[in-house]
Scaffold this motif. Structure first.
Motif, short mmCIF file in Angstrom:
data_model
loop_
_atom_site.label_atom_id
_atom_site.label_comp_id
_atom_site.label_asym_id
_atom_site.label_seq_id
_atom_site.Cartn_x
_atom_site.Cartn_y
_atom_site.Cartn_z
N VAL A 298 -52.66 -22.71 39.74
CA VAL A 298 -51.88 -22.36 38.55
C VAL A 298 -50.52 -21.85 39.01
CG1 VAL A 298 -51.77 -20.80 36.58
CG2 VAL A 298 -53.97 -21.70 37.30
N GLN A 299 -49.44 -22.37 38.38
CA GLN A 299 -48.11 -21.87 38.68
C GLN A 299 -47.82 -20.70 37.76
OE1 GLN A 299 -44.92 -24.69 38.24
NE2 GLN A 299 -43.53 -23.45 39.48
N LEU A 300 -47.35 -19.61 38.35
CA LEU A 300 -47.08 -18.41 37.57
C LEU A 300 -45.79 -18.57 36.77
CD1 LEU A 300 -47.94 -15.64 40.19
CD2 LEU A 300 -49.39 -16.58 38.41
N GLU A 301 -45.83 -18.05 35.57
CA GLU A 301 -44.66 -18.08 34.69
C GLU A 301 -44.09 -16.67 34.61
OE1 GLU A 301 -46.24 -19.57 31.03
OE2 GLU A 301 -46.64 -21.55 31.87
N LYS A 302 -42.97 -16.53 33.96
CA LYS A 302 -42.32 -15.23 33.82
C LYS A 302 -43.25 -14.28 33.05
CE LYS A 302 -38.08 -13.02 32.48
NZ LYS A 302 -36.75 -13.17 31.97
N GLY A 303 -43.46 -13.09 33.59
CA GLY A 303 -44.30 -12.08 32.94
C GLY A 303 -45.77 -12.15 33.35
N ASP A 304 -46.17 -13.17 34.13
CA ASP A 304 -47.56 -13.25 34.57
C ASP A 304 -47.86 -12.18 35.62
OD1 ASP A 304 -48.45 -15.28 32.95
OD2 ASP A 304 -48.15 -16.88 34.43
N SER A 305 -49.06 -11.65 35.55
CA SER A 305 -49.53 -10.70 36.55
C SER A 305 -50.97 -11.08 36.89
CB SER A 305 -49.49 -9.27 36.01
OG SER A 305 -50.39 -9.14 34.93
N LEU A 306 -51.50 -10.46 37.90
CA LEU A 306 -52.88 -10.73 38.27
C LEU A 306 -53.81 -10.38 37.10
CD1 LEU A 306 -54.18 -11.86 40.82
CD2 LEU A 306 -54.72 -9.54 41.50
#
Length: 139
Positions: free
Chosen positions: A79-87
């Motif tokens: 999964v590619q992380l987007e702006k605002g994503d966290s664990l």
């Protein structure tokens, strides 16, 4: 006369004369009664313990308890992380509802070789490998 009284006084009361026979008889019964009580107490204790083990194993049988199997197969994807994503947000999105979010976050960190420092410094555009359960794989 005085010496005779002393003899009677110091004589063994369980084995002296007719009176002594009466005491000797009671002493034997007292001893056998105490042995009977002891044996009966041990037998009662053994019976109570065996009943408690029997009922305990009956009510908590491992064969009847159902362990919930995960629904569907376990799959992995990147999964590619987007702006605002966290664990935390990734864990909320991909974990099963019956799983602990903290355990799933630890699983994600271990699968992606993230240290404690890296867990909090995820960047937009980074890739994470996530696991999920389902009937069909999602690409």
């Amino acid at each position: 006369m005085r010496s005779e009284k002393r003899k009677d006084m110091y004589a063994d009361r369980y084995h002296a004369g007719a009176k002594g026979q009466k005491h000797c008889h009671y002493a034997k019964h007292r001893k056998t009664n105490s042995i009977r009580r002891f044996v009966t107490g041990i037998a009662a204790l053994v019976m109570v313990m065996s009943l408690s083990f029997g009922f305990g194993s009956f009510f908590s049988s491992a064969h009847d308890s159902k362990i919930e199997e995960p629904s569907g197969e376990r799959y992995y994807k990147s999964v590619q992380l987007e702006k605002g994503d966290s664990l935390w947000s990734i864990a909320q999105r991909y974990r099963r509802t019956e799983d602990s979010i903290y355990e799933y976050m630890d699983e994600l960190a271990e699968a992606n070789h993230l240290s404690l420092k890296d867990r909090n410094n995820l960047q937009e555009g980074d890739y994470l490998v996530v696991s999920y359960y389902g009937d069909d794989s999602i690409y």
